[in-house]
Design an enzyme around this catalytic site. Structure first.
Site, PDB file in Angstrom:
ATOM      1  CG  HIS A   7      -2.914   2.227  -2.159  1.00  0.00           C
ATOM      2  ND1 HIS A   7      -2.913   2.094  -0.790  1.00  0.00           N
ATOM      3  CD2 HIS A   7      -4.030   1.581  -2.590  1.00  0.00           C
ATOM      4  CE1 HIS A   7      -3.984   1.408  -0.421  1.00  0.00           C
ATOM      5  NE2 HIS A   7      -4.678   1.087  -1.492  1.00  0.00           N
ATOM      6  CD  GLN A  46      -2.460  -1.186   2.760  1.00  0.00           C
ATOM      7  OE1 GLN A  46      -3.553  -0.653   2.916  1.00  0.00           O
ATOM      8  NE2 GLN A  46      -1.820  -1.780   3.754  1.00  0.00           N
ATOM      9  CG  ASN A  47       4.055   1.233   2.526  1.00  0.00           C
ATOM     10  OD1 ASN A  47       3.010   1.579   3.088  1.00  0.00           O
ATOM     11  ND2 ASN A  47       4.917   0.399   3.078  1.00  0.00           N
TER      12      ASN A  47
HETATM   13  C1  BV8 Z   1     -11.804   2.262  -3.495  1.00  0.00           C
HETATM   14  C2  BV8 Z   1      -2.105   6.446  -1.415  1.00  0.00           C
HETATM   15  C3  BV8 Z   1     -13.590   1.941  -4.983  1.00  0.00           C
HETATM   16  C4  BV8 Z   1      -2.174   7.845  -0.999  1.00  0.00           C
HETATM   17  C5  BV8 Z   1      -3.856   5.478  -0.097  1.00  0.00           C
HETATM   18  C6  BV8 Z   1     -16.177   6.677   1.418  1.00  0.00           C
HETATM   19  C7  BV8 Z   1     -15.841   7.361   0.264  1.00  0.00           C
HETATM   20  C8  BV8 Z   1     -14.918   6.882  -0.658  1.00  0.00           C
HETATM   21  C9  BV8 Z   1     -14.305   5.668  -0.419  1.00  0.00           C
HETATM   22  C10 BV8 Z   1     -14.615   5.003   0.739  1.00  0.00           C
HETATM   23  C11 BV8 Z   1     -15.549   5.479   1.664  1.00  0.00           C
HETATM   24  N1  BV8 Z   1     -15.635   4.579   2.683  1.00  0.00           N
HETATM   25  C12 BV8 Z   1     -14.788   3.563   2.442  1.00  0.00           C
HETATM   26  C13 BV8 Z   1     -14.197   3.802   1.268  1.00  0.00           C
HETATM   27  C14 BV8 Z   1     -13.225   2.990   0.636  1.00  0.00           C
HETATM   28  C15 BV8 Z   1     -11.869   3.655   0.916  1.00  0.00           C
HETATM   29  C16 BV8 Z   1     -11.508   3.378   2.346  1.00  0.00           C
HETATM   30  O1  BV8 Z   1     -11.183   2.256   2.664  1.00  0.00           O
HETATM   31  N2  BV8 Z   1     -11.566   4.417   3.200  1.00  0.00           N
HETATM   32  C17 BV8 Z   1     -11.237   4.225   4.594  1.00  0.00           C
HETATM   33  C18 BV8 Z   1     -10.678   5.548   5.157  1.00  0.00           C
HETATM   34  C19 BV8 Z   1     -12.510   3.792   5.331  1.00  0.00           C
HETATM   35  N3  BV8 Z   1     -10.963   3.051   0.000  1.00  0.00           N
HETATM   36  C20 BV8 Z   1     -10.747   3.630  -1.185  1.00  0.00           C
HETATM   37  O2  BV8 Z   1     -11.188   4.709  -1.515  1.00  0.00           O
HETATM   38  C21 BV8 Z   1      -9.919   2.792  -2.140  1.00  0.00           C
HETATM   39  N4  BV8 Z   1     -10.576   2.726  -3.386  1.00  0.00           N
HETATM   40  O3  BV8 Z   1     -12.472   1.848  -2.597  1.00  0.00           O
HETATM   41  O4  BV8 Z   1     -12.245   2.334  -4.771  1.00  0.00           O
HETATM   42  C22 BV8 Z   1     -13.820   2.001  -6.431  1.00  0.00           C
HETATM   43  C23 BV8 Z   1     -14.488   0.952  -7.025  1.00  0.00           C
HETATM   44  C24 BV8 Z   1     -14.734   0.998  -8.366  1.00  0.00           C
HETATM   45  C25 BV8 Z   1     -14.284   2.091  -9.105  1.00  0.00           C
HETATM   46  C26 BV8 Z   1     -13.601   3.134  -8.507  1.00  0.00           C
HETATM   47  C27 BV8 Z   1     -13.366   3.099  -7.143  1.00  0.00           C
HETATM   48  C28 BV8 Z   1      -8.571   3.430  -2.393  1.00  0.00           C
HETATM   49  C29 BV8 Z   1      -7.825   3.583  -1.109  1.00  0.00           C
HETATM   50  C30 BV8 Z   1      -6.404   4.027  -1.442  1.00  0.00           C
HETATM   51  C31 BV8 Z   1      -6.147   5.408  -0.874  1.00  0.00           C
HETATM   52  N5  BV8 Z   1      -4.739   5.708  -1.024  1.00  0.00           N
HETATM   53  N6  BV8 Z   1      -2.552   5.658  -0.305  1.00  0.00           N
HETATM   54  C32 BV8 Z   1      -0.991   8.213  -0.183  1.00  0.00           C
HETATM   55  O5  BV8 Z   1      -0.275   7.325   0.307  1.00  0.00           O
HETATM   56  O6  BV8 Z   1      -0.799   9.422  -0.041  1.00  0.00           O
HETATM   57  S1  BV8 Z   1      -4.347   4.877   1.382  1.00  0.00           S
HETATM   58  C33 BV8 Z   1      -3.098   5.113   2.498  1.00  0.00           C
HETATM   59  O7  BV8 Z   1      -3.673   4.996   3.771  1.00  0.00           O
HETATM   60  C34 BV8 Z   1      -2.074   4.030   2.481  1.00  0.00           C
HETATM   61  O8  BV8 Z   1      -1.720   3.623   1.203  1.00  0.00           O
HETATM   62  C35 BV8 Z   1      -2.684   2.943   3.305  1.00  0.00           C
HETATM   63  O9  BV8 Z   1      -3.478   2.114   2.503  1.00  0.00           O
HETATM   64  C36 BV8 Z   1      -3.554   3.739   4.215  1.00  0.00           C
HETATM   65  C37 BV8 Z   1      -2.882   3.833   5.546  1.00  0.00           C
HETATM   66  O10 BV8 Z   1      -2.906   2.537   6.043  1.00  0.00           O
HETATM   67  P1  BV8 Z   1      -1.611   1.872   6.667  1.00  0.00           P
HETATM   68  O11 BV8 Z   1      -0.611   1.630   5.611  1.00  0.00           O
HETATM   69  O12 BV8 Z   1      -2.146   0.725   7.406  1.00  0.00           O
HETATM   70  O13 BV8 Z   1      -0.992   2.946   7.638  1.00  0.00           O
HETATM   71  P2  BV8 Z   1      -1.512   3.333   9.069  1.00  0.00           P
HETATM   72  O14 BV8 Z   1      -0.735   4.523   9.496  1.00  0.00           O
HETATM   73  O15 BV8 Z   1      -3.012   3.389   9.056  1.00  0.00           O
HETATM   74  O16 BV8 Z   1      -1.129   2.085   9.993  1.00  0.00           O
HETATM   75  C38 BV8 Z   1       0.219   1.813  10.228  1.00  0.00           C
HETATM   76  C39 BV8 Z   1       0.271   0.500  10.984  1.00  0.00           C
HETATM   77  O17 BV8 Z   1       1.640   0.163  11.187  1.00  0.00           O
HETATM   78  C40 BV8 Z   1      -0.382   0.561  12.355  1.00  0.00           C
HETATM   79  O18 BV8 Z   1      -1.161  -0.591  12.548  1.00  0.00           O
HETATM   80  C41 BV8 Z   1       0.799   0.588  13.322  1.00  0.00           C
HETATM   81  O19 BV8 Z   1       0.524  -0.113  14.512  1.00  0.00           O
HETATM   82  C42 BV8 Z   1       1.843  -0.157  12.527  1.00  0.00           C
HETATM   83  N7  BV8 Z   1       3.226   0.226  12.853  1.00  0.00           N
HETATM   84  C43 BV8 Z   1       3.691   1.455  13.186  1.00  0.00           C
HETATM   85  N8  BV8 Z   1       5.029   1.386  13.401  1.00  0.00           N
HETATM   86  C44 BV8 Z   1       5.389   0.093  13.190  1.00  0.00           C
HETATM   87  C45 BV8 Z   1       4.256  -0.646  12.831  1.00  0.00           C
HETATM   88  N9  BV8 Z   1       4.299  -1.963  12.576  1.00  0.00           N
HETATM   89  C46 BV8 Z   1       5.490  -2.566  12.660  1.00  0.00           C
HETATM   90  N10 BV8 Z   1       6.637  -1.932  13.004  1.00  0.00           N
HETATM   91  C47 BV8 Z   1       6.625  -0.611  13.269  1.00  0.00           C
HETATM   92  N11 BV8 Z   1       7.759   0.018  13.604  1.00  0.00           N
END
Ligand code: BV8
Length: 225
Positions: A106, A88-89
């Protein structure tokens, strides 16, 4: 030969100094990331969005792969396994660690995309809203990133690999963003063994067969070796 599909998220790059989304409480310079990382946000204020990604591109360029990225590259080099990393990164730390079989579902910071004609080319270090597309010469250039509300890349290939795998491993992701957060369910329904390696239990931790929690630079090399 075991087939392993590995999903990675921001947590695998955290110890390389790249901020996770949760660490910033989903904020970036007082903007919610969902606002900045959307096509609507780009059309509303492309200069702000370019600024957001220019900062992320510089941070990624300054970062180095860590022991977790290196351990996954070592696993891929082992002839006993076929490894696919679905990340996802948007940083390129997996590739710089030596991983070759990587899907950026992504998108990537090193790519540029024309919002109008769809042309893709290597992104310059700094992108501005005045940049012209090298193919259609219109000022519609954007980072080649999949924003919220946009379809992630190579989903068909990802789902096929998930369903054919022997093991699905999720590393460093909070399990909040779909469709990536649903991969563990897809794998489990296909009878694939599932493992979570994360600093703390993710939102979907109960769906995994096993989970090991701790920093990626410790739990990933320990699992690989
Ligand atoms: C889609 C690129 C459909 C950008 C990213 C309402 C409106 C619109 C859409 C939606 C909606 N409700 C739900 C949705 C779907 C939406 C979604 O899921 N929203 C969420 C907020 C509810 N998803 C989408 O929109 C996706 N597309 O659904 O399309 C569609 C269908 C047909 C036709 C057209 C469309 C697209 C989602 C992609 C968005 N882009 N990234 C950028 O990077 O700038 S998302 C971005 O955030 C990341 O890529 C990643 O996916 C996400 C963050 O998540 P994580 O990577 O997990 O990071 P996070 O900080 O949250 O967590 C870090 C973890 O690491 C933690 O658990 C922590 O404990 C751990 N950690 C920390 N340190 C360490 C560690 N682990 C180990 N060691 C360490 N040291």
């Amino acid at each position: 030969m075991s087939r392993i599909v590995i999903l990675t998220g921001a947590g695998i790059s955290a110890e390389s100094g790249i901020r996770t989304f949760r660490a910033s409480d989903g904020l970036w310079e007082d903007h919610r990331i969902e606002e900045v990382a959307t096509p609507e946000g780009f059309l509303r204020d492309s200069a702000l969005v370019h600024q957001f990604y220019n900062a992320r591109r510089a941070a990624a360029r300054a970062a180095q792969p860590n022991a977790a990225h290196l351990a996954l590259a070592e696993l891929e080099a082992d002839p006993h396994h076929t490894v696919l990393i679905v990340t996802q990164n948007v940083d390129d730390l997996h590739e710089r660690a030596g991983s070759q079989n990587v899907i950026h579902m992504h998108g990537t910071l090193v790519g540029a995309l024309c919002h109008d004609c769809g042309h893709r080319w290597p992104a310059p270090e700094v992108m501005t809203q005045g940049d012209l597309c090298p193919a259609c010469a219109r000022a519609a250039t954007r980072p080649d990133i999949v924003w919220f509300g946009e379809m992630p890349y190579q989903m068909d290939q990802i789902v096929r690999a998930l369903e054919a795998a022997d093991l699905f491993v999720s590393i460093g992701t909070s399990g909040n963003v779909y469709p990536a957060a649903g991969f563990v369910r897809d794998a489990a329904m296909a009878g694939v063994q599932t493992l979570e390696l994360n600093l703390e239990p993710s939102a979907g931790t109960d769906m995994f067969d096993t989970a090991r929690h701790g920093p990626a630079t410790q739990v990933v090399p320990a699992w690989v070796r």
